[in-house]
Structure formats: structure tokens, C-alpha cells
Design a protein around this motif. Structure first.
Motif, PDB file in Angstrom:
ATOM      1  N   TYR A   1       0.829  -1.202   0.000  1.00  0.00           N
ATOM      2  CA  TYR A   1       0.000   0.000   0.000  1.00  0.00           C
ATOM      3  C   TYR A   1       0.866   1.256   0.000  1.00  0.00           C
ATOM      4  CZ  TYR A   1      -3.766   3.164   1.570  1.00  0.00           C
ATOM      5  OH  TYR A   1      -4.689   4.180   1.686  1.00  0.00           O
ATOM      6  N   CYS A   2       1.893   1.270   0.837  1.00  0.00           N
ATOM      7  CA  CYS A   2       2.783   2.429   0.890  1.00  0.00           C
ATOM      8  C   CYS A   2       3.540   2.597  -0.420  1.00  0.00           C
ATOM      9  CB  CYS A   2       3.768   2.282   2.052  1.00  0.00           C
ATOM     10  SG  CYS A   2       3.027   2.414   3.691  1.00  0.00           S
ATOM     11  N   HIS A   3       4.038   1.483  -0.941  1.00  0.00           N
ATOM     12  CA  HIS A   3       4.775   1.533  -2.212  1.00  0.00           C
ATOM     13  C   HIS A   3       3.863   1.988  -3.338  1.00  0.00           C
ATOM     14  CE1 HIS A   3       7.807   0.441  -5.167  1.00  0.00           C
ATOM     15  NE2 HIS A   3       6.892  -0.244  -5.822  1.00  0.00           N
ATOM     16  N   HIS A   4       2.645   1.465  -3.363  1.00  0.00           N
ATOM     17  CA  HIS A   4       1.674   1.803  -4.398  1.00  0.00           C
ATOM     18  C   HIS A   4       1.345   3.296  -4.384  1.00  0.00           C
ATOM     19  CE1 HIS A   4      -1.566   1.046  -7.242  1.00  0.00           C
ATOM     20  NE2 HIS A   4      -2.414   1.664  -6.445  1.00  0.00           N
ATOM     21  N   ARG A   5       1.371   3.882  -3.201  1.00  0.00           N
ATOM     22  CA  ARG A   5       1.057   5.305  -3.066  1.00  0.00           C
ATOM     23  C   ARG A   5       2.289   6.196  -3.163  1.00  0.00           C
ATOM     24  NH1 ARG A   5      -2.390   6.466   2.095  1.00  0.00           N
ATOM     25  NH2 ARG A   5      -2.531   8.468   1.017  1.00  0.00           N
ATOM     26  N   GLY A   6       3.431   5.601  -3.427  1.00  0.00           N
ATOM     27  CA  GLY A   6       4.657   6.371  -3.596  1.00  0.00           C
ATOM     28  C   GLY A   6       5.243   6.900  -2.306  1.00  0.00           C
ATOM     29  N   ILE A   7       4.947   6.257  -1.196  1.00  0.00           N
ATOM     30  CA  ILE A   7       5.454   6.695   0.101  1.00  0.00           C
ATOM     31  C   ILE A   7       6.844   6.103   0.341  1.00  0.00           C
ATOM     32  CG2 ILE A   7       5.099   6.525   2.609  1.00  0.00           C
ATOM     33  CD1 ILE A   7       2.081   6.495   2.022  1.00  0.00           C
ATOM     34  N   ASP A   8       7.748   6.936   0.773  1.00  0.00           N
ATOM     35  CA  ASP A   8       9.097   6.499   1.091  1.00  0.00           C
ATOM     36  C   ASP A   8       9.042   5.623   2.346  1.00  0.00           C
ATOM     37  OD1 ASP A   8      11.736   6.149   1.750  1.00  0.00           O
ATOM     38  OD2 ASP A   8      12.244   8.291   1.826  1.00  0.00           O
ATOM     39  N   LEU A   9       9.431   4.372   2.240  1.00  0.00           N
ATOM     40  CA  LEU A   9       9.338   3.462   3.375  1.00  0.00           C
ATOM     41  C   LEU A   9      10.301   3.824   4.501  1.00  0.00           C
ATOM     42  CD1 LEU A   9       8.887  -0.007   1.632  1.00  0.00           C
ATOM     43  CD2 LEU A   9       7.153   1.569   2.494  1.00  0.00           C
ATOM     44  N   MET A  10      11.231   4.715   4.217  1.00  0.00           N
ATOM     45  CA  MET A  10      12.138   5.182   5.266  1.00  0.00           C
ATOM     46  C   MET A  10      11.544   6.352   6.039  1.00  0.00           C
ATOM     47  SD  MET A  10      14.484   3.023   5.087  1.00  0.00           S
ATOM     48  CE  MET A  10      15.650   3.757   6.228  1.00  0.00           C
ATOM     49  N   ASP A  11      10.432   6.898   5.543  1.00  0.00           N
ATOM     50  CA  ASP A  11       9.739   7.994   6.235  1.00  0.00           C
ATOM     51  C   ASP A  11       8.762   7.363   7.217  1.00  0.00           C
ATOM     52  OD1 ASP A  11       8.157  10.109   7.066  1.00  0.00           O
ATOM     53  OD2 ASP A  11       8.061  11.045   5.086  1.00  0.00           O
ATOM     54  N   ALA A  12       9.220   7.122   8.438  1.00  0.00           N
ATOM     55  CA  ALA A  12       8.447   6.372   9.423  1.00  0.00           C
ATOM     56  C   ALA A  12       7.083   6.984   9.691  1.00  0.00           C
ATOM     57  CB  ALA A  12       9.235   6.259  10.730  1.00  0.00           C
ATOM     58  N   ASP A  13       7.023   8.308   9.821  1.00  0.00           N
ATOM     59  CA  ASP A  13       5.750   8.969  10.129  1.00  0.00           C
ATOM     60  C   ASP A  13       4.750   8.812   8.983  1.00  0.00           C
ATOM     61  OD1 ASP A  13       6.729   9.772  12.576  1.00  0.00           O
ATOM     62  OD2 ASP A  13       7.343  11.760  11.892  1.00  0.00           O
ATOM     63  N   ALA A  14       5.226   8.951   7.760  1.00  0.00           N
ATOM     64  CA  ALA A  14       4.334   8.824   6.601  1.00  0.00           C
ATOM     65  C   ALA A  14       3.826   7.392   6.481  1.00  0.00           C
ATOM     66  CB  ALA A  14       5.073   9.225   5.326  1.00  0.00           C
ATOM     67  N   VAL A  15       4.672   6.431   6.780  1.00  0.00           N
ATOM     68  CA  VAL A  15       4.269   5.027   6.722  1.00  0.00           C
ATOM     69  C   VAL A  15       3.199   4.745   7.770  1.00  0.00           C
ATOM     70  CG1 VAL A  15       5.026   2.657   7.137  1.00  0.00           C
ATOM     71  CG2 VAL A  15       6.427   4.187   5.737  1.00  0.00           C
ATOM     72  N   VAL A  16       3.398   5.236   8.980  1.00  0.00           N
ATOM     73  CA  VAL A  16       2.411   5.039  10.046  1.00  0.00           C
ATOM     74  C   VAL A  16       1.067   5.636   9.655  1.00  0.00           C
ATOM     75  CG1 VAL A  16       1.782   5.633  12.413  1.00  0.00           C
ATOM     76  CG2 VAL A  16       4.111   4.893  11.894  1.00  0.00           C
ATOM     77  N   ALA A  17       1.084   6.861   9.134  1.00  0.00           N
ATOM     78  CA  ALA A  17      -0.156   7.526   8.739  1.00  0.00           C
ATOM     79  C   ALA A  17      -0.895   6.710   7.678  1.00  0.00           C
ATOM     80  CB  ALA A  17       0.152   8.926   8.215  1.00  0.00           C
ATOM     81  N   ALA A  18      -0.151   6.142   6.739  1.00  0.00           N
ATOM     82  CA  ALA A  18      -0.768   5.342   5.674  1.00  0.00           C
ATOM     83  C   ALA A  18      -1.360   4.048   6.235  1.00  0.00           C
ATOM     84  CB  ALA A  18       0.261   5.022   4.594  1.00  0.00           C
ATOM     85  N   VAL A  19      -0.636   3.412   7.126  1.00  0.00           N
ATOM     86  CA  VAL A  19      -1.099   2.130   7.665  1.00  0.00           C
ATOM     87  C   VAL A  19      -2.342   2.321   8.538  1.00  0.00           C
ATOM     88  CG1 VAL A  19      -0.496   0.188   9.169  1.00  0.00           C
ATOM     89  CG2 VAL A  19       1.163   1.061   7.507  1.00  0.00           C
ATOM     90  N   ILE A  20      -2.425   3.421   9.244  1.00  0.00           N
ATOM     91  CA  ILE A  20      -3.604   3.685  10.070  1.00  0.00           C
ATOM     92  C   ILE A  20      -4.871   3.723   9.216  1.00  0.00           C
ATOM     93  CG2 ILE A  20      -4.758   5.490  11.429  1.00  0.00           C
ATOM     94  CD1 ILE A  20      -2.052   6.035  12.745  1.00  0.00           C
ATOM     95  N   GLU A  21      -4.749   4.209   7.979  1.00  0.00           N
ATOM     96  CA  GLU A  21      -5.925   4.288   7.105  1.00  0.00           C
ATOM     97  C   GLU A  21      -5.976   3.140   6.094  1.00  0.00           C
ATOM     98  OE1 GLU A  21      -4.436   7.106   3.430  1.00  0.00           O
ATOM     99  OE2 GLU A  21      -5.298   8.106   5.182  1.00  0.00           O
ATOM    100  N   LEU A  22      -5.093   2.165   6.256  1.00  0.00           N
ATOM    101  CA  LEU A  22      -5.010   1.037   5.332  1.00  0.00           C
ATOM    102  C   LEU A  22      -6.356   0.309   5.209  1.00  0.00           C
ATOM    103  CD1 LEU A  22      -3.287  -1.017   3.652  1.00  0.00           C
ATOM    104  CD2 LEU A  22      -2.806  -2.177   5.829  1.00  0.00           C
ATOM    105  N   PRO A  23      -6.979   0.317   4.005  1.00  0.00           N
ATOM    106  CA  PRO A  23      -8.276  -0.350   3.804  1.00  0.00           C
ATOM    107  C   PRO A  23      -8.082  -1.828   3.495  1.00  0.00           C
ATOM    108  CG  PRO A  23      -7.653   0.812   1.805  1.00  0.00           C
ATOM    109  CD  PRO A  23      -6.542   1.040   2.790  1.00  0.00           C
TER     110      PRO A  23
END
Length: 231
Positions: free
Chosen positions: A43-65
């Protein structure tokens, strides 16, 4: 009466094979918690989120459908309406999933979801109609379901695990296939061991070493443990 079986172990130890077998045999739901981390990475990769950006990854996972199919004969994984069952098993995702799985806030979010799924399978609202569930992963026996009726740690020697995964991914166990698989097995276990303990059994957890066992013998041994611990 609901039955909860918790399985832990390193990569290639046979968790999925044993877990699905036990779920079919006892008509239980089956939860592959590792697939949840893979889905989060996808999901993070699909949305172009840098997996090293811990905060952005957390935010994405919280809303992970995320939707997990608990049928041991299906085990579909769906994210936002997209079937990612095969996509999350690609080498690309396997290479990067530890960046998500070692994020402690991500783990907290997915642990809460895992506990909720396990609890629901003990009710008539669950996929199993209240019969229970087999949950497998890294810290199910110790953190997610420490009060499970049955707790098993599946282990096997590194070379045995490498051969199994190479055969699964490449259809052969020749030297090149083994080496192509080594990073996924050895490195990921090393990474994940920084946030969870899955190499030594906690008190009350039965260790099953399948290094020198056939598939049939491993499944039979697992079934004996279930019968003994759930009696």
C-alpha cells in the motif's frame, strides 16, 4: 467451544503450511499476520510513500483499507478493493517489507487489528461461526495471543528453510536459487528479530523442529500438539 491456535517461527519454517492444515482440519479461520505487513508495504509503495519515512508510513497504515480472507483454502488479501494476494509475494515487496514490519507504531496498529480478528472468530459473527482461528506470524504466541489454547513455535535449520523457500519461489533447490532466496530469509529474520522474539519458545510454547521431518510427519506432529494442548 472456540479454539485459538497460535503459530510463530522464522521465514520458511512451515507456518503457512501447518497453519492452513490445522485450520482445515478443525474448521477454523486462518490468519496470516505476515500478509498484513506485506499488504501495508504494498500500500505504501503503491502510493509512492518512502518506506524510510516512518511517520508517513504510520499515517498510511492507520488508514489502510485492508480485508483478510480467513478461509484457509483462499487466503485472499484485498486492499481498497484491489486483490493483492499475488502482488504482496513479489521479490520487490519481500525485499522491503521489513522496513514496515520493524516500525513499532505500524506494529501497534496491526497488532490491534490482529487481536480484533482473533476475538471476532470466537463469536458467531466470525468467518468460522465461532469455532475459532489459527493465527501465524512472529509474535502471536507471546504478544498477540499469549492466552491461546495452543501455542507452537515452528523452527527448522537455516539450510532447510532456504531450500523450502527456493523450491516455492524458483521451483528448484540448486545453488543459484538458494542464494537468490538467502536475503529474503536470513536478512528478514535478522531485521524482524529486532522487534519480536521468534527464535526461542516462551514458557508454555511447544517447539516443533521440522528440519529433518517430511511434510506429513510435520503435520502429524503439529496435530499431536494441538490434541495434547487443547485436551
Amino acid at each position: 467451544m472456540s479454539l485459538v491456535i497460535a503459530l510463530d517461527g522464522p521465514s520458511g519454517s512451515g507456518k503457512s503450511t501447518v497453519g492452513r492444515h490445522l485450520a482445515r482440519t478443525h474448521r477454523l479461520g486462518y490468519l496470516d499476520t505476515g500478509a498484513m505487513y506485506r499488504a501495508a508495504a504494498w500500500y505504501c509503495h503503491h502510493r509512492g510513500i518512502d518506506l524510510m519515512d516512518a511517520d508517513a508510513v504510520v499515517a498510511a497504515v492507520i488508514e489502510l483499507p485492508l480485508e483478510m480472507d480467513l478461509d484457509p483454502d483462499s487466503t485472499r488479501v484485498v486492499v481498497g478493493g484491489t486483490d493483492v494476494t499475488d502482488a504482496i509475494r513479489t521479490t520487490e515487496i519481500s525485499t522491503h517489507v521489513s522496513k514496515v514490519a520493524t516500525n513499532l507504531e505500524v506494529r501497534a496498529e496491526l497488532k490491534a487489528r490482529q487481536r480484533a480478528i482473533i476475538a471476532r472468530e470466537g463469536t458467531a459473527d466470525g468467518w468460522s461461526d465461532g469455532r475459532g482461528i489459527v493465527a501465524e506470524g512472529r509474535d502471536i504466541t507471546t504478544v498477540i495471543a499469549p492466552d491461546a489454547d495452543v501455542r507452537i513455535l515452528l523452527v527448522a535449520r537455516t539450510e532447510a528453510r532456504l531450500a523450502r523457500r527456493a523450491l516455492e519461489l524458483h521451483g528448484t533447490t540448486d545453488a543459484s536459487a538458494i542464494e537468490a532466496t538467502r536475503d529474503q530469509i536470513v536478512r528478514r529474520d535478522a531485521d524482524d528479530s529486532t522487534v519480536s522474539e521468534f527464535r526461542a519458545a516462551a514458557d508454555g510454547v511447544v517447539t516443533l523442529d521440522s528440519s529433518h521431518l517430511s511434510l506429513e510427519a510435520t503435520l502429524a506432529a503439529a496435530e499431536r500438539i494441538v490434541q495434547e494442548q487443547s485436551a
